[in-house]
Scaffold this active site. Structure first.
Site, PDB file in Angstrom:
ATOM      1  N   ASN A 143       0.855  -1.189   0.000  1.00  0.00           N
ATOM      2  CA  ASN A 143       0.000   0.000   0.000  1.00  0.00           C
ATOM      3  C   ASN A 143       0.889   1.236   0.000  1.00  0.00           C
ATOM      4  O   ASN A 143       2.024   1.201   0.495  1.00  0.00           O
ATOM      5  CB  ASN A 143      -0.891   0.004   1.238  1.00  0.00           C
ATOM      6  CG  ASN A 143      -1.804   1.215   1.303  1.00  0.00           C
ATOM      7  OD1 ASN A 143      -2.460   1.551   0.322  1.00  0.00           O
ATOM      8  ND2 ASN A 143      -1.848   1.875   2.450  1.00  0.00           N
ATOM      9  N   SER A 150       4.900   6.892   2.062  1.00  0.00           N
ATOM     10  CA  SER A 150       5.526   5.620   2.410  1.00  0.00           C
ATOM     11  C   SER A 150       4.854   4.490   1.660  1.00  0.00           C
ATOM     12  O   SER A 150       3.631   4.489   1.490  1.00  0.00           O
ATOM     13  CB  SER A 150       5.392   5.339   3.921  1.00  0.00           C
ATOM     14  OG  SER A 150       5.852   6.414   4.704  1.00  0.00           O
ATOM     15  N   HIS A 188       0.922   5.186   1.360  1.00  0.00           N
ATOM     16  CA  HIS A 188       0.244   6.033   2.348  1.00  0.00           C
ATOM     17  C   HIS A 188       0.887   7.415   2.341  1.00  0.00           C
ATOM     18  O   HIS A 188       2.122   7.526   2.325  1.00  0.00           O
ATOM     19  CB  HIS A 188       0.359   5.408   3.734  1.00  0.00           C
ATOM     20  CG  HIS A 188      -0.359   6.183   4.794  1.00  0.00           C
ATOM     21  ND1 HIS A 188      -1.734   6.223   4.890  1.00  0.00           N
ATOM     22  CD2 HIS A 188       0.113   6.981   5.792  1.00  0.00           C
ATOM     23  CE1 HIS A 188      -2.083   6.994   5.901  1.00  0.00           C
ATOM     24  NE2 HIS A 188      -0.979   7.470   6.464  1.00  0.00           N
TER      25      HIS A 188
END
Length: 315
Positions: free
Chosen positions: A107, A136, A109
């Protein structure tokens, strides 16, 4: 062969687009094979379709989290997906879904994790007086925005910044960071060194296990005893990366190969008492590998040592 990646989105899909265009390079180790969404009106779906990428969408409203995630998982597996990239996917995932994709889902972020998990990251960074915002990429775990961080890009917060202006600059950083990090991640998890380290960690957890070289391969046995596992990399030019473990004999070997000939094979020169399990297919179930190693170890362990292990398991 490029790793097969699905991207899950909920809106514009700008990070999905960054991943998609990076994947067009011949040197990129992944390809986008599916773009999925919980929002049938997500703008990113139209872009993916125009680029010739398969898409899938279904509204999540009215469905339980587990039921919806099972539906998503069904689509991913139907497309032979190996890795999942979340790109603005505004859904908290069920623990069961995350478990199915352990170490194969990432993911991005918009903060420098572990700072500012969740929403309103830019506003919170500005209000805290931080000098830097950023983004990140992390491995997805059950806890929100809490998995191991793979890479980060700091973005300066300038005097008078607003959340919207900071978000715009962070988005530029995201589009640079995500494709490069995903490429490195899929390359790492398919690399012989990574796969050997995973096998070594599991094999050496067995009582009195040691590692030596035999037949030109790293192998694992009981100290001063028989071998219970081999790590095979392009052995005799077969182009496979695999784990070789002991089995009961010809019948079990034949059954495994018939069940999944792409994964299981009879390793040359090892006979009917061994099975090869490919580790380079991108979807290795490491819990299953741990169980194979345990059973193989038990098959050659002295009775007293095996009994001690059974007693410890019972305890």
């Amino acid at each position: 062969m490029k790793a097969r990646v699905a991207v899950l989105i909920s809106g514009a899909g700008t990070n999905m687009a960054a991943l998609l265009y990076a994947a067009k390079a011949d040197t990129c180790p992944y390809e986008i094979v599916l773009v999925g969404s919980n929002n049938p009106d997500a703008a990113g779906l139209a872009l993916a379709k125009a680029e010739g990428i398969a898409t899938w969408a279904h509204p999540h409203k009215g469905m339980s989290r587990d039921a919806f995630d099972a539906l998503v998982d069904e689509q991913l597996r139907a497309a032979d997906v190996e890795y999942v990239a979340l790109a603005g996917y505004m859904r908290i995932l069920s623990d069961a879904f995350v478990a199915r994709w352990t170490d194969r889902m990432v993911n991005i972020h918009p903060s420098l994790l572990p700072l500012y998990k969740g929403l309103d990251t830019h506003k919170r960074a500005i209000e805290a007086g931080d000098a830097w915002g950023g983004c990140s990429v992390h491995v997805v775990t059950p806890a929100l925005d809490d998995g191991p961080v793979l890479a980060q890009t700091p973005v300066a917060i300038v005097p008078g910044d607003t959340p919207d202006r900071l978000a715009e600059r962070v988005r530029f950083a995201e589009h640079q960071l995500y494709p490069a990090t995903l490429a490195a991640f899929v390359a790492l998890t398919r690399s012989p060194a990574y796969l050997l380290d995973r096998v070594r960690e599991l094999a050496m957890a067995m009582p009195e296990a040691d590692e030596v070289l035999s037949h030109g391969m790293p192998c694992f046995g009981i100290v001063k005893g028989k071998k219970f596992a081999y790590f095979s990399q392009d052995h005799h030019g077969d182009s496979r990366i695999a784990l070789l473990v002991k089995i009961s004999g010809a019948d079990e070997q034949a059954q495994l190969i018939e069940m999944d000939a792409a994964r299981y094979y009879r390793p040359p020169y090892f006979g009917i008492g061994w099975i090869g399990i490919r580790l380079d297919l991108g979807d290795t179930d490491w819990d299953a590998i741990a169980e194979w190693l345990r059973k193989s170890w038990l098959s050659i362990a002295p009775r007293k040592l095996a009994g001690l292990m059974s007693a410890a398991d019972d305890f």
